[in-house]
Design an enzyme around this catalytic site. Structure first.
Site, PDB file in Angstrom:
ATOM      1  N   HIS A  61      65.323  74.773  29.366  1.00  0.00           N
ATOM      2  CA  HIS A  61      64.961  75.304  28.044  1.00  0.00           C
ATOM      3  C   HIS A  61      66.121  76.053  27.394  1.00  0.00           C
ATOM      4  O   HIS A  61      66.510  75.780  26.253  1.00  0.00           O
ATOM      5  CB  HIS A  61      63.743  76.216  28.200  1.00  0.00           C
ATOM      6  N   SER A  75      60.654  76.535  19.702  1.00  0.00           N
ATOM      7  CA  SER A  75      61.866  77.007  20.384  1.00  0.00           C
ATOM      8  C   SER A  75      63.096  76.228  19.967  1.00  0.00           C
ATOM      9  O   SER A  75      64.219  76.728  20.077  1.00  0.00           O
ATOM     10  CB  SER A  75      61.703  76.873  21.898  1.00  0.00           C
ATOM     11  N   ASN A  95      53.597  77.652  20.025  1.00  0.00           N
ATOM     12  CA  ASN A  95      53.254  76.225  20.063  1.00  0.00           C
ATOM     13  C   ASN A  95      51.789  75.939  20.385  1.00  0.00           C
ATOM     14  O   ASN A  95      51.473  74.956  21.048  1.00  0.00           O
ATOM     15  CB  ASN A  95      54.130  75.535  21.121  1.00  0.00           C
ATOM     16  N   ASP A 150      66.866  83.893  27.209  1.00  0.00           N
ATOM     17  CA  ASP A 150      66.063  82.714  27.552  1.00  0.00           C
ATOM     18  C   ASP A 150      65.995  82.545  29.070  1.00  0.00           C
ATOM     19  O   ASP A 150      66.012  83.534  29.801  1.00  0.00           O
ATOM     20  CB  ASP A 150      66.687  81.486  26.865  1.00  0.00           C
TER      21      ASP A 150
END
Length: 454
Positions: free
Chosen positions: A236, A387, A318, A193
């Site tokens: 994130h 996510s 998304n 990530d």
């Protein structure tokens, strides 16, 4: 948000060879063996079959690029015996033509070329906080509870992050913890990530050994999040890792950074992080990232690690489209199908999240809206996105791996899909019939009751 990528695909100069000669020259399989090179950004990445007495220096000289990963001695086929090479085109030169000339020098090899830079993106968005402000973390980690107790549930509420109580009730996390008293102990989960806040008190005692960490984006051993909270994708990875640890509090997180502060990342870094994670002992890999186009380089890496009984969980994207991002789009097919899983998002009423992608190939959904977890700087923040749904599934797999299994590893993803809660009988998802998973929403109790031994 997933960026659109354009693949640079050249014809193979030869058919994929099934019986290539294994390279006799051992080279750098992962970034740390070549300090300083991995912070360079490359326009394209080549997967080049390595043969006979090939060396790193010779291949770099021929292709005018940099070897990013080298196969292990004794590899068995053209994919396993492939080196990854980063290549930049000269200014004002068409990269397709330039790279084609270089590839011509290796006629007779299995070669694949695709665009590398900023092809992948992390999904999800930082969302509103309680009272409109960020919350200070209450202190301690996910195994520290009020009164010094290590009970995961007290009064039916998850004490570390009570804002998520409805979510955990929905996926039956309390019951899941009763079925898995080890709570993921002994299980390593790789979070590929934006990195994470390594100093956050929530993660102290919950990270893998530092020798297993790497920042593929910056080319160093400190995969620390960088940026400003509320801008881009900063926070994130910290959120994703925090969700996994709320589901499996005694698991260990292996932080691997492949995305920058804006959320974008390169093909080669994602692929190398996947193979690195498996080599360093991860049993589950979380990919809360994706691309609009398929990457053979990344898929080859996934095929390699899933063949080693590592499970890869990928978010669906998304954009509210009737297609899901890669590598989630290929999670149910091919060599990796039994040990890979795609995850979309629903709200607390099991309605498809307005942002979640959907398709008949999607395997599972989980709550992905307003999910609270640690944020950089000793804060807590909520994010929304597929996510956030994916790490709930990843955490559930960590719970399973922490117990004696009642099924084969290859059957765990099937058990997750088969034991999901039906999201099609509530009338709200009729427009998405059979496009929100085999049955629907994650049910950890049902999954674990049919997957682990008590």
């Amino acid at each position: 948000m997933t960026r659109t990528s354009t693949l640079l695909l050249l014809p193979l100069t030869s058919a994929l060879l099934l019986g290539c000669n294994a390279p006799s020259s051992a080279g750098p399989e992962a970034a740390p063996d070549r300090p300083g090179y991995s912070d360079t950004r490359y326009d394209a990445v080549m997967s080049v079959e390595v043969q006979g007495d090939d060396t790193v220096a010779a291949l770099e000289a021929t292709l005018g690029g940099t070897v990013l990963a080298w196969p292990q001695p004794g590899c068995a086929d053209a994919v396993a015996c492939a080196a990854l090479v980063g290549v930049n085109a000269a200014p004002a030169t068409d990269p397709d033509s330039l790279i084609a000339l270089r590839v011509a020098a290796l006629d007779g090899r299995a070669i694949h070329v695709e665009r590398n830079r900023d092809v992948f993106s992390g999904g999800g968005a930082l969302t509103a906080q309680i009272g409109g402000s960020r919350n200070i973390w209450a202190g301690g980690n996910f195994l520290t509870w009020s009164g010094g107790s290590r009970n995961i549930w007290a009064g039916g509420q998850y004490q570390a992050v009570p804002e998520n109580t409805q979510i955990w009730t929905r996926i039956r996390l309390e019951q899941a913890h009763r079925l898995t008293p080890n709570l993921g102990a002994g299980v390593t989960v790789a979070v590929i990530d934006t990195g994470l806040d390594l100093q956050h008190s929530a993660f102290q005692g919950s990270l893998s050994d530092p020798s297993t960490w790497w920042d593929f984006y910056a080319g160093d051993a400190v995969p620390q999040e960088e940026g400003t909270l509320g801008t881009g994708a900063y926070g994130h990875g910290t959120n994703v890792a925090g969700i996994i640890l709320q589901v499996a509090p005694r698991a260990r997180i292996m932080p691997l950074r492949v995305l920058g502060a804006d959320g974008s990342g390169d093909v080669a870094n994602v692929a190398r992080a996947i193979t690195w994670a498996a080599a360093k002992g991860a049993q589950v890999i979380n990919l809360s990232l994706g691309s609009a186009e398929s990457s053979k380089v990344v898929q080859d890496a996934i095929n390699k690690v899933t063949a080693q009984n590592v499970i890869v969980v990928a978010s669906a994207g998304n954009e509210n489209r009737n297609r899901i991002t890669y590598p989630a789009a290929t999670a149910s097919s091919g060599k990796a199908g039994e040990r890979a899983l795609s995850v979309g998002s629903v709200d607390l009423l099991d309605r498809k999240s307005s942002f979640s992608n959907y398709t008949k190939g999607l395997e599972l959904v989980a709550p992905g809206e307003q999910v609270y977890a640690p944020a950089p700087g000793e804060l807590m923040a909520a994010w929304s996105g597929t996510s956030m749904a994916a790490p709930m599934v990843t955490g559930g797999l960590a719970l399973a791996f922490g117990q004696p299994l009642a099924v084969a590893v290859k059957d765990l993803t099937l058990k997750l899909a088969e034991n999901a809660s039906d999201v099609y009988n509530n009338g709200a998802n009729q427009a998405y019939k059979d496009m929100l998973g085999v049955k629907g929403r994650l049910d950890l109790e049902a999954f674990l009751a049919n997957s682990v031994r008590n």
